[in-house]
Design an enzyme around this catalytic site. Sequence first.
Site, PDB file in Angstrom:
ATOM      1  N   LYS A   1     -15.443 -18.146 -12.502  1.00  0.00           N
ATOM      2  CA  LYS A   1     -15.097 -18.393 -14.342  1.00  0.00           C
ATOM      3  C   LYS A   1     -16.193 -18.738 -14.792  1.00  0.00           C
ATOM      4  O   LYS A   1     -16.681 -17.980 -16.302  1.00  0.00           O
ATOM      5  CB  LYS A   1     -13.741 -18.894 -14.823  1.00  0.00           C
TER       6      LYS A   1
ATOM      7  N   ASP B   1     -14.005 -22.020 -21.081  1.00  0.00           N
ATOM      8  CA  ASP B   1     -14.271 -21.567 -19.864  1.00  0.00           C
ATOM      9  C   ASP B   1     -13.575 -22.911 -18.850  1.00  0.00           C
ATOM     10  O   ASP B   1     -13.536 -23.206 -18.979  1.00  0.00           O
ATOM     11  CB  ASP B   1     -15.396 -21.916 -19.523  1.00  0.00           C
TER      12      ASP B   1
ATOM     13  N   TYR C   1     -39.783  -3.247 -31.239  1.00  0.00           N
ATOM     14  CA  TYR C   1     -38.745  -4.294 -30.135  1.00  0.00           C
ATOM     15  C   TYR C   1     -37.956  -3.416 -30.092  1.00  0.00           C
ATOM     16  O   TYR C   1     -36.985  -3.432 -29.432  1.00  0.00           O
ATOM     17  CB  TYR C   1     -39.283  -5.429 -30.551  1.00  0.00           C
TER      18      TYR C   1
END
Length: 558
Positions: free
Chosen positions: A125, A204, A481
């Site tokens: 996770k 999380d 860029y």
Amino acid sequence: MSSTKENNNITNNNNTDDPVVSDDDGELFNGFGSSPISRNQMRTSKRWSFHNNTRPNLMDFSSEATTGIEIPRRLSDITGVDGVHKQLDPFNELGGAQLYSTESGRLFHAGKIIIALAGLPGRGKTHLSVSLTRYLRWLGVKTHSFHLGDYRRASAEDDLTHDLFVPTPKSNKAHGLREKVVNECLNDILNFFKNDKGQVAIYDAVNAKPEFRLQLEKIFKELNIQVLFIESLVTDDSIILKNIEEAARSSPDYKDWSYDDAHKDYSERINALAPFYQEMGSSKTLIEDHLSYIKFINFGERIELHNSNYGYLINKVVFYLMNGRIKSGSVFLARCYKNSLDVNYDPSLDEEGINYAKNLTYTLINQLKKEGKDYIKEIPEVKPPLKRELSVDERQPAVGQDGIDENSLVIWTSVKKRTIETTQFFATKNINIRNRIQLTQKNPGIVGCMNDEEIKLTYPDEYQQYLQDPYHYRFPRAESYHDLAIKIEPLILEMERMSGDILIIADETVLKVFYGYLLSCSCYDIPTLDFKTDEIVEIKFNAYSNVAERIKIEDYET
């Protein structure tokens, strides 16, 4: 990939009187992408900080947010510091591949989203939350990972046992601590949406039981925040064993622990929690049937969608999951020989360039040996014979053929002769070498082969515009860029699918963009990154954060 579609998708709450998360989402009224990307749009604001006792308590929705401290601009250098966990800087938060910006800083057509992970420990996770954060930030989405373990470590006491990790602890002390760290984490998530104008928060945590997941969905849905659960399930025991080994070596929980003690403790933690975990959608009463969730099985081997009528941004997440896996190995970045050559000039290597190729090859092989990787044999002392020109299929094979084996090396180069010929000593060792046209250096346009002083004197107006935004500005007939970042996105996704080691030999401008993605740099830092001609930069994948190191290229010339 299997998919289950239902009609009861999450609906949006359009309550504009919400006192907690109301925004000045002016771009909804001003039109799509009403302003181009500009540093001037990054408005100055105070920031909140983790574990700051002065921050407001939004859990009871009773107070307005206060301010924290200003965050200084991060220095742009190859220091090995991964920016994926850094708080978003008001001056420095645009992603490398961001297509447009808005007044609120959010993609106006995507809304606010919380991605809540679910799954037992050892199921990847944290790796998933970090890699998703890295990718979404690269796309310019204001994203932050909130790891419940960080809050637990900040508050935990030494005398607590694995009782702390189960959903219903027997100990009142453990129960109180669990409530405290969860409330702190959710409070910071709500602050992120309100004060930082965040768009995607990734929570999380184990989220073991249906009632916890339903409570989460209720809190955020009432605030007009979309809720998506991603449940990481593993049926392959070899993946679990590998994840336990990685956690025992690198988890912050086991700092200064011996490997054997850490391995034993983490295994016991999983065993203590396993009886309490209830898989999503498994309840006989179907109480979670209205939730939107993704079952991520064996880290991408199979993906199942439930209530999958997602919008643009969540579909980007699903697309990324389809390309993701638990990363191992390193990415090595090496400048090509004579990096300063005109973009239109394509000579073969001279004698000095051949020596550079040999030194680069020996240095990398010796570095791999130091890391315990011996899949490349000794280089023969004879000069390798010239080979026939490879076909397009050999140089750029179908996706999925490379990076299957963790003990492997794949080399990517541009299509320039000097980058291709730099790999000639690797070619004798049966190493896969791929020539990617996307790795062609940034086209400098009319200022090619000019130094800064010459550009300033010859094109003073263009030079001033360049100084204001060196990442996005294009000189006439040139690339920026940002153009490079868009061009190499397919290679970034291919890299995410691969295991093992990758060596990229290309112009410095290309290496800067790859480094910017892998170390989660702001786009304003990328142009100033400094790659030495006598160094290889190694970026090691890690579940929590990547690490960059410089490797000196040794001189093996005899």
